[in-house]
Design a protein around this motif. Structure first.
Motif, PDB file in Angstrom:
ATOM      1  N   LEU A  70      41.023   9.262  15.258  1.00 23.02           N
ATOM      2  CA  LEU A  70      39.900   9.238  14.440  1.00 23.02           C
ATOM      3  C   LEU A  70      38.887   8.123  14.569  1.00 23.02           C
ATOM      4  CD1 LEU A  70      41.308  10.744  11.216  1.00 23.02           C
ATOM      5  CD2 LEU A  70      39.288  11.763  12.493  1.00 23.02           C
ATOM      6  N   ARG A  71      39.534   6.894  14.674  1.00 18.07           N
ATOM      7  CA  ARG A  71      38.627   5.770  14.567  1.00 18.07           C
ATOM      8  C   ARG A  71      38.075   5.453  16.077  1.00 18.07           C
ATOM      9  NH1 ARG A  71      42.957   2.260  10.982  1.00 18.07           N
ATOM     10  NH2 ARG A  71      41.922   2.544   8.917  1.00 18.07           N
ATOM     11  N   GLU A  72      38.743   5.904  17.073  1.00 18.75           N
ATOM     12  CA  GLU A  72      37.951   5.958  18.349  1.00 18.75           C
ATOM     13  C   GLU A  72      36.750   7.022  18.435  1.00 18.75           C
ATOM     14  OE1 GLU A  72      41.265   6.708  21.255  1.00 18.75           O
ATOM     15  OE2 GLU A  72      41.972   4.359  20.986  1.00 18.75           O
ATOM     16  N   ALA A  73      37.169   8.037  18.077  1.00 16.97           N
ATOM     17  CA  ALA A  73      35.949   9.198  18.066  1.00 16.97           C
ATOM     18  C   ALA A  73      34.784   8.694  17.016  1.00 16.97           C
ATOM     19  CB  ALA A  73      36.625  10.365  17.557  1.00 16.97           C
ATOM     20  N   PHE A  74      35.054   8.293  15.866  1.00 11.45           N
ATOM     21  CA  PHE A  74      34.144   7.977  15.098  1.00 11.45           C
ATOM     22  C   PHE A  74      34.041   6.367  14.221  1.00 11.45           C
ATOM     23  CE2 PHE A  74      35.533  12.523  14.598  1.00 11.45           C
ATOM     24  CZ  PHE A  74      34.173  13.056  15.010  1.00 11.45           C
ATOM     25  N   PRO A  75      33.614   5.549  15.265  1.00 14.20           N
ATOM     26  CA  PRO A  75      33.645   4.231  15.002  1.00 14.20           C
ATOM     27  C   PRO A  75      32.909   3.905  13.520  1.00 14.20           C
ATOM     28  CG  PRO A  75      32.880   4.490  17.088  1.00 14.20           C
ATOM     29  CD  PRO A  75      32.910   5.723  16.688  1.00 14.20           C
ATOM     30  N   GLY A  76      33.777   3.109  12.616  1.00 17.58           N
ATOM     31  CA  GLY A  76      32.963   2.841  11.446  1.00 17.58           C
ATOM     32  C   GLY A  76      33.240   3.774  10.339  1.00 17.58           C
ATOM     33  N   LEU A  77      34.014   4.820  10.413  1.00 17.80           N
ATOM     34  CA  LEU A  77      34.218   5.769   9.567  1.00 17.80           C
ATOM     35  C   LEU A  77      35.063   5.349   8.480  1.00 17.80           C
ATOM     36  CD1 LEU A  77      36.745   8.873  10.246  1.00 17.80           C
ATOM     37  CD2 LEU A  77      37.095   6.658  10.977  1.00 17.80           C
ATOM     38  N   ILE A  78      35.044   6.042   7.287  1.00 16.62           N
ATOM     39  CA  ILE A  78      36.036   5.537   6.141  1.00 16.62           C
ATOM     40  C   ILE A  78      37.304   6.391   6.319  1.00 16.62           C
ATOM     41  CG2 ILE A  78      36.658   5.450   3.677  1.00 16.62           C
ATOM     42  CD1 ILE A  78      33.710   5.001   3.459  1.00 16.62           C
ATOM     43  N   TRP A  79      38.441   5.742   6.456  1.00 19.53           N
ATOM     44  CA  TRP A  79      39.693   6.513   6.559  1.00 19.53           C
ATOM     45  C   TRP A  79      40.414   6.515   5.222  1.00 19.53           C
ATOM     46  CZ3 TRP A  79      45.142   5.140   6.990  1.00 19.53           C
ATOM     47  CH2 TRP A  79      45.803   6.133   7.009  1.00 19.53           C
ATOM     48  N   GLN A  80      40.501   7.823   4.595  1.00 18.70           N
ATOM     49  CA  GLN A  80      41.230   8.011   3.512  1.00 18.70           C
ATOM     50  C   GLN A  80      42.562   8.906   3.836  1.00 18.70           C
ATOM     51  OE1 GLN A  80      40.937   7.372   0.299  1.00 18.70           O
ATOM     52  NE2 GLN A  80      42.778   8.616  -0.284  1.00 18.70           N
ATOM     53  N   ARG A  81      43.861   7.639   3.603  1.00 16.42           N
ATOM     54  CA  ARG A  81      45.048   8.348   3.689  1.00 16.42           C
ATOM     55  C   ARG A  81      45.411   9.240   2.322  1.00 16.42           C
ATOM     56  NH1 ARG A  81      50.554   4.316   4.192  1.00 16.42           N
ATOM     57  NH2 ARG A  81      51.895   6.146   4.116  1.00 16.42           N
ATOM     58  N   CYS A  82      45.739  10.291   2.722  1.00 14.17           N
ATOM     59  CA  CYS A  82      46.123  11.341   1.660  1.00 14.17           C
ATOM     60  C   CYS A  82      47.018  10.956   0.849  1.00 14.17           C
ATOM     61  CB  CYS A  82      46.770  12.762   2.448  1.00 14.17           C
ATOM     62  SG  CYS A  82      47.388  13.974   1.271  1.00 14.17           S
ATOM     63  N   GLN A  83      46.538  10.882  -0.543  1.00  9.88           N
ATOM     64  CA  GLN A  83      47.343  10.321  -1.597  1.00  9.88           C
ATOM     65  C   GLN A  83      48.305  11.028  -1.923  1.00  9.88           C
ATOM     66  OE1 GLN A  83      44.771   9.737  -5.002  1.00  9.88           O
ATOM     67  NE2 GLN A  83      43.405   8.167  -4.112  1.00  9.88           N
ATOM     68  N   ALA A  84      48.555  12.369  -1.604  1.00  7.74           N
ATOM     69  CA  ALA A  84      49.757  13.316  -1.923  1.00  7.74           C
ATOM     70  C   ALA A  84      50.841  12.733  -0.905  1.00  7.74           C
ATOM     71  CB  ALA A  84      49.501  14.600  -1.716  1.00  7.74           C
ATOM     72  N   HIS A  85      50.452  12.612   0.257  1.00  5.56           N
ATOM     73  CA  HIS A  85      51.487  12.027   1.362  1.00  5.56           C
ATOM     74  C   HIS A  85      51.834  10.794   0.869  1.00  5.56           C
ATOM     75  CE1 HIS A  85      49.862  15.344   3.656  1.00  5.56           C
ATOM     76  NE2 HIS A  85      50.992  15.486   4.326  1.00  5.56           N
ATOM     77  N   PHE A  86      51.036   9.917   0.494  1.00  8.82           N
ATOM     78  CA  PHE A  86      51.310   8.453   0.040  1.00  8.82           C
ATOM     79  C   PHE A  86      52.181   8.263  -1.083  1.00  8.82           C
ATOM     80  CE2 PHE A  86      49.773   4.546  -2.181  1.00  8.82           C
ATOM     81  CZ  PHE A  86      50.555   3.691  -1.321  1.00  8.82           C
ATOM     82  N   ARG A  87      51.941   9.146  -2.050  1.00  4.72           N
ATOM     83  CA  ARG A  87      52.984   9.392  -3.435  1.00  4.72           C
ATOM     84  C   ARG A  87      54.160   9.361  -2.830  1.00  4.72           C
ATOM     85  NH1 ARG A  87      51.970   9.824  -8.819  1.00  4.72           N
ATOM     86  NH2 ARG A  87      49.764   9.843  -8.522  1.00  4.72           N
ATOM     87  N   ARG A  88      54.408  10.573  -1.971  1.00  6.58           N
ATOM     88  CA  ARG A  88      55.762  11.058  -1.457  1.00  6.58           C
ATOM     89  C   ARG A  88      56.400   9.811  -0.549  1.00  6.58           C
ATOM     90  NH1 ARG A  88      53.348  16.283  -0.956  1.00  6.58           N
ATOM     91  NH2 ARG A  88      53.053  15.848   1.273  1.00  6.58           N
ATOM     92  N   ASN A  89      55.669   8.908   0.180  1.00 12.09           N
ATOM     93  CA  ASN A  89      56.284   8.107   0.909  1.00 12.09           C
ATOM     94  C   ASN A  89      56.873   6.830  -0.013  1.00 12.09           C
ATOM     95  OD1 ASN A  89      53.745   8.226   3.345  1.00 12.09           O
ATOM     96  ND2 ASN A  89      55.673   9.125   3.057  1.00 12.09           N
ATOM     97  N   VAL A  90      56.115   6.541  -1.056  1.00 13.57           N
ATOM     98  CA  VAL A  90      56.373   5.399  -2.010  1.00 13.57           C
ATOM     99  C   VAL A  90      57.680   5.947  -2.954  1.00 13.57           C
ATOM    100  CG1 VAL A  90      55.921   4.318  -4.096  1.00 13.57           C
ATOM    101  CG2 VAL A  90      54.239   4.558  -2.219  1.00 13.57           C
ATOM    102  N   ILE A  91      57.805   7.339  -3.370  1.00 12.27           N
ATOM    103  CA  ILE A  91      58.640   7.463  -4.244  1.00 12.27           C
ATOM    104  C   ILE A  91      59.833   7.767  -3.313  1.00 12.27           C
ATOM    105  CG2 ILE A  91      59.399   9.677  -5.602  1.00 12.27           C
ATOM    106  CD1 ILE A  91      57.535   8.079  -7.046  1.00 12.27           C
ATOM    107  N   ASP A  92      60.014   8.302  -1.964  1.00 14.17           N
ATOM    108  CA  ASP A  92      61.096   8.326  -1.360  1.00 14.17           C
ATOM    109  C   ASP A  92      61.914   6.878  -1.116  1.00 14.17           C
ATOM    110  OD1 ASP A  92      60.732  10.865  -0.783  1.00 14.17           O
ATOM    111  OD2 ASP A  92      59.797  10.774   1.062  1.00 14.17           O
ATOM    112  N   GLN A  93      61.023   5.669  -1.252  1.00 11.41           N
ATOM    113  CA  GLN A  93      61.765   4.435  -1.275  1.00 11.41           C
ATOM    114  C   GLN A  93      61.928   3.914  -2.708  1.00 11.41           C
ATOM    115  OE1 GLN A  93      62.824   3.162   1.670  1.00 11.41           O
ATOM    116  NE2 GLN A  93      61.917   5.061   2.438  1.00 11.41           N
ATOM    117  N   THR A  94      62.020   4.732  -3.630  1.00 13.95           N
ATOM    118  CA  THR A  94      62.163   4.377  -4.941  1.00 13.95           C
ATOM    119  C   THR A  94      63.387   4.746  -5.519  1.00 13.95           C
ATOM    120  OG1 THR A  94      59.774   4.222  -5.391  1.00 13.95           O
ATOM    121  CG2 THR A  94      61.300   4.557  -7.329  1.00 13.95           C
ATOM    122  N   PRO A  95      64.140   3.874  -6.208  1.00 11.17           N
ATOM    123  CA  PRO A  95      65.546   4.267  -6.869  1.00 11.17           C
ATOM    124  C   PRO A  95      65.119   5.230  -7.891  1.00 11.17           C
ATOM    125  CG  PRO A  95      65.256   1.868  -6.775  1.00 11.17           C
ATOM    126  CD  PRO A  95      64.099   2.342  -6.353  1.00 11.17           C
TER     127      PRO A  95
END
Length: 416
Positions: free
Chosen positions: A244-269
């Motif tokens: 994405l960054r190579e094809a569209f220099p300067g774009l805003i990349w938004q990391r999916c919050q649903a995926h991010f939340r799962r990543n954090v919770i997976d590492q949470t007791p």
């Protein structure tokens, strides 16, 4: 289309209750009456109706069979004298239905089906199929899917882009043993154009979700004319983000919050997960990234004590997961996750459950492509997904600002 009433005679009701055709007997008169209503809209007048708004005259009808998952339906498609009437509704509907049936048929022909698959194809179509029949029926559908997947994207620019991938099981030629399925990745892209309409831009199949696969897919979209991308939402796959960054220099990349939340919770007791959800809600719903940074600093000590592994995921990904906070508030909810694409993937999954294992890669591209084309038409001609005025104002404002000044205001959250 104008409002109209549907009537079903007693004979059809008795056939539904006591006959062998089941739901097909009920669906048939409904669809035929819808066709007549479409013709009335096309002509501006009903049968025998006299009006100054009339645009033409009826000219009988012709029979057409529609194969659906509830059985074969006989349609009486009306004609007009000029031959201009077309019913796009059933053309769109039958693409995905035909693709599903063809995938099942191929399983029967290639000898990889179960008894249940044969029962389904017989129930849907009333007979078994030869290889020549399958080949003949796939030709027209493949042309339609190819026309959609290779269409030009140059007429519009697409400020917002959403990408995701799914995995399907496919029997591969040359695999040993030949009946073993192999995982196949289907990459999908949705764009929101400057008119605020959603479009499914394309799909790509690959043996796996690799850096090369994403680079090839995004490169293909650019060659077809994809341009103007300002914000892209996806998961954190390294190859996807890099492409994405190579094809569209300067774009805003938004990391999916649903995926991010799962990543954090997976590492949470487990005993701290409820509290972690509360913290994530506070961080992800901040008013700005500076507000998010302040909130993060207030809770980072607590997280370090209770969930140090989760803190590492947070510090490395929180800035990208809140990139959407740079946009006007009205765009944040719909662009902060890949949920719109996830819901479409669920529609593919619903059809996949019938097939379970695709007989070959062509059947994957046919079924997914047909559903993409069908959904694309519904989205691009339906209700506007976003109003874009506030975005245009935001873009004009930021294009006149000093980029170096903006860089000094961006800070990556760190533990304190």
């Amino acid at each position: 289309m104008a409002t109209f009433e549907i009537t079903i005679d007693d004979e059809k009701i008795q056939e539904l209750l006591h006959g062998d055709r089941g739901m097909a007997a009920l669906l048939e008169p409904i669809l035929n009456q819808i066709l007549q209503a479409e013709m009335t809209d096309h002509l501006g007048a009903g049968p025998e109706e006299r009006t100054n708004d009339r645009q033409g005259y009826r000219n009988g009808s012709y029979q057409r069979q529609l194969t659906t998952r509830v059985g074969r339906i006989e349609l009486e498609v009306p004609r007009d004298r000029e031959g201009e009437f077309q019913t796009a509704l059933f053309q769109r509907y039958q693409r995905s239905e035909k693709a599903l049936v063809l995938a099942l048929m191929q399983m029967v022909v290639q000898g990889v089906s179960t008894r249940r698959v044969k029962e389904i194809t017989t129930e849907l179509c009333g007979r078994e199929f030869s290889k020549s029949t399958v080949s003949r029926l796939t030709g027209e559908l493949d042309e339609q899917v190819e026309a959609w997947s290779s269409r030009s994207l140059e007429e519009q620019s697409y400020p917002f882009l959403v990408l995701d991938a799914m995995h399907l099981k496919v029997r591969r030629r040359g695999a040993r043993p030949s009946r073993w399925p192999r995982s196949t990745t289907v990459m999908l892209a949705v764009g929101i154009n400057e008119a605020g309409q959603r479009e499914i831009l394309g799909l790509e199949t690959a043996f796996g979700e690799t850096n090369e696969g994403w680079s090839r897919f995004i490169g293909q979209l650019k060659r077809r004319g994809l341009s103007g991308v300002e914000v892209a939402t996806s998961d954190a796959h390294e190859g996807l983000v890099q492409a994405l960054r190579e094809a569209f220099p300067g774009l805003i990349w938004q990391r999916c919050q649903a995926h991010f939340r799962r990543n954090v919770i997976d590492q949470t007791p487990s005993d701290y997960r409820d509290r972690m959800h509360q913290i994530l809600d506070q961080l992800l719903e901040a008013s700005s990234q500076s507000d998010m940074q302040r909130r993060f600093e207030e809770v980072s000590g607590e997280i370090e004590e209770k969930a140090p592994a989760a803190l590492e995921v947070l510090t490395s990904g929180l800035f990208d997961a809140t990139a959407v906070l740079a946009l006007p508030g009205k765009y944040r909810r719909r662009l902060r996750t890949t949920n719109m694409l996830e819901r479409f993937i669920e529609e593919i999954r619903r059809r996949e459950k019938v097939i379970r294992i695709f007989p070959n890669i062509d059947s994957v591209e046919r079924l997914v492509g047909a559903l993409c084309a069908e959904t694309h038409e519904e989205w691009s001609t339906g209700r506007r997904y976003l109003t874009m005025d506030a975005f245009f104002e935001w873009r004009e404002l930021h294009q006149t600002q000093d980029p170096k000044a903006e860089e000094t205001t961006e800070t990556v959250p760190v533990a304190v």
